[in-house]
Scaffold this motif. Structure first.
Motif, PDB file in Angstrom:
ATOM      1  N   GLN A   1     -19.533  91.175  98.224  1.00 10.52           N
ATOM      2  CA  GLN A   1     -19.171  90.914  96.832  1.00 10.52           C
ATOM      3  C   GLN A   1     -17.908  91.706  96.470  1.00 10.52           C
ATOM      4  N   LEU A   2     -17.848  92.962  96.919  1.00 12.95           N
ATOM      5  CA  LEU A   2     -16.691  93.812  96.620  1.00 12.95           C
ATOM      6  C   LEU A   2     -15.442  93.311  97.351  1.00 12.95           C
ATOM      7  N   ARG A   3     -15.650  92.802  98.560  1.00 12.07           N
ATOM      8  CA  ARG A   3     -14.528  92.230  99.319  1.00 12.07           C
ATOM      9  C   ARG A   3     -13.935  91.043  98.561  1.00 12.07           C
ATOM     10  N   GLN A   4     -14.816  90.165  98.070  1.00  5.80           N
ATOM     11  CA  GLN A   4     -14.350  88.990  97.329  1.00  5.80           C
ATOM     12  C   GLN A   4     -13.657  89.401  96.030  1.00  5.80           C
ATOM     13  N   ALA A   5     -14.224  90.399  95.372  1.00  6.57           N
ATOM     14  CA  ALA A   5     -13.650  90.864  94.102  1.00  6.57           C
ATOM     15  C   ALA A   5     -12.254  91.439  94.328  1.00  6.57           C
TER      16      ALA A   5
ATOM     17  N   VAL B   1     -15.774  91.209  87.698  1.00  4.92           N
ATOM     18  CA  VAL B   1     -16.302  90.229  88.641  1.00  4.92           C
ATOM     19  C   VAL B   1     -17.787  90.496  88.862  1.00  4.92           C
ATOM     20  N   HIS B   2     -18.555  89.443  88.926  1.00  3.71           N
ATOM     21  CA  HIS B   2     -19.971  89.585  89.272  1.00  3.71           C
ATOM     22  C   HIS B   2     -20.382  88.412  90.150  1.00  3.71           C
TER      23      HIS B   2
ATOM     24  N   GLY C   1     -13.108  85.534  78.073  1.00  7.09           N
ATOM     25  CA  GLY C   1     -12.338  84.998  79.199  1.00  7.09           C
ATOM     26  C   GLY C   1     -11.898  86.067  80.194  1.00  7.09           C
ATOM     27  N   ARG C   2     -12.638  87.175  80.230  1.00  4.66           N
ATOM     28  CA  ARG C   2     -12.280  88.259  81.171  1.00  4.66           C
ATOM     29  C   ARG C   2     -13.403  88.458  82.187  1.00  4.66           C
ATOM     30  N   TYR C   3     -13.833  87.341  82.749  1.00  2.67           N
ATOM     31  CA  TYR C   3     -14.943  87.374  83.704  1.00  2.67           C
ATOM     32  C   TYR C   3     -14.633  86.429  84.852  1.00  2.67           C
ATOM     33  N   ARG C   4     -14.861  86.888  86.088  1.00  2.00           N
ATOM     34  CA  ARG C   4     -14.717  86.006  87.250  1.00  2.00           C
ATOM     35  C   ARG C   4     -16.009  86.106  88.062  1.00  2.00           C
ATOM     36  N   GLU C   5     -16.227  85.085  88.859  1.00  2.00           N
ATOM     37  CA  GLU C   5     -17.468  85.056  89.617  1.00  2.00           C
ATOM     38  C   GLU C   5     -17.188  84.986  91.111  1.00  2.00           C
TER      39      GLU C   5
END
Length: 347
Positions: free
Chosen positions: A6-10, A76-77, A98-102
């Motif tokens: 998850q951290l890698r993707q973030a 990111v979550h 609008g400050r959220y990514r998945e």
């Protein structure tokens, strides 16, 4: 390695990654007892190679105020739902702004599943015996049973691909002037004890290139017994590769550190922690060759945390963990039901 992924993707979504880590108190309030202490978790997260900085004591509900405090553009979550104690989406505020990514959840692993494996400590996940009733009874408590289950708490099979390994690997070759250091072990349930050891080994040279040899499951089972390893070789590979101190991993390393291995990787130093060295099948010392060459060194990590101790912590809190997972699942199922109702109303 699910968290690491998850951290890698973030990290790939931006330039600088700050990871907020909750206190024990916050976790106990919203989820149930944490397995590791906050100090252990701060250290663990900091040791993951995609993390630039950690924010200790991060609030459980991420607000715009938190993002601004750390000058973050967005947070990111994973694509699973996180709910507060009263069942609200913890990311509502940042989503609206609008400050959220998945990022994608890693298939085939969850803390819940690993906790389940530790509680069972039977031979079941090392064999294909599905008929063990005690095993079945407990898997039901861990989101694996046949009843209605939340897709987030439920467990799917982890499938290793070369692509996953490439994403985790550093891809760096040893450079002239590097000290090539070899360490070997099970590295099961990759934890702070391992991190402390690897960090100490890393400090032994100016330009360290650490190669970690991971033993196959059968080998680990031979010298650890019981139901070890809890994580299979593929899971252990990703966990170790995610650590910033490790440059390369040998998947299924021989138990004895042979002349061939030392010559092949041009190893200058072989290190082992303070844990007992179990003799090889024929009774010989697996470190005989590096000792003969005078390149063997014992390294004291200063940590007393072992995989066994983690399992003991889990078993001690067993009932609380089972209750926690059932409660978590009930909350998730309620949200799913509400989402379904909304869909129906739309149509």
């Amino acid at each position: 390695y699910g968290h690491s992924n998850q951290l890698r993707q973030a990290r790939a979504m931006g330039d600088y990654l700050i990871v907020g880590v909750h206190t024990d108190e916050e976790i106990a309030k919203h989820k149930g007892p944490p397995v590791f202490t906050q100090e252990e978790r701060y250290k663990m997260v900091q040791a993951i190679k995609w993390v630039d900085e950690i924010a200790p004591g991060a609030p459980y509900v991420t607000t715009l105020e938190t993002l601004d405090k750390y000058s973050c553009d967005f947070c990111v979550h994973g694509d699973d739902i996180t709910l507060t104690i009263d069942g609200k989406d913890t990311y509502e505020e940042v989503k609206t702004a609008g400050r959220y990514r998945e990022c994608k959840r890693t298939q085939g692993v969850s803390t819940t599943d690993l906790v389940g494996r530790m509680l069972l400590m039977t031979k079941a996940h090392h064999s294909n015996i599905d008929e063990d009733l005690d095993y079945r009874k407990h898997t039901d408590n861990f989101g694996k049973g046949p009843k209605g289950h939340s897709p987030w708490t439920g467990v799917s099979q982890f499938l290793q691909t070369s692509q996953k390994i490439i994403q985790f690997a550093s891809g760096k070759e040893p450079q002239p002037g590097d000290t090539i250091i070899y360490v070997a072990g099970a590295f099961d349930l990759f934890h702070v004890g391992h991190v402390d050891f690897l960090e100490k080994v890393h400090q032994l040279a100016e330009k360290p290139y650490i190669i970690a040899g991971l033993h196959f499951d059968q080998e680990v089972n031979r010298y650890k017994g019981k139901n070890y390893p809890i994580m299979n070789i593929h899971e252990r590979t990703l966990s170790v590769l995610a650590c910033r101190y490790v440059s390369e991993v040998v998947i299924g390393a021989p138990y004895a550190v042979t002349a061939d291995l030392l010559d092949h990787f041009r190893v200058t130093l072989v290190c082992h922690g303070m844990t007992e060295v179990v003799p090889d099948k024929d009774g010989s010392d697996p470190y005989e060759e590096p000792k003969r060459r005078g390149i063997f060194q014992l390294v004291d990590s200063g940590s007393n945390l072992t995989t066994d101790l983690i399992v003991q912590r889990i078993i001690k809190n067993r009932l609380e963990f089972e209750a926690r997972n059932q409660k978590k699942e009930a909350k998730e199922l309620a949200v799913l039901e509400a989402m379904r109702r909304l869909e129906q109303e739309k149509h």
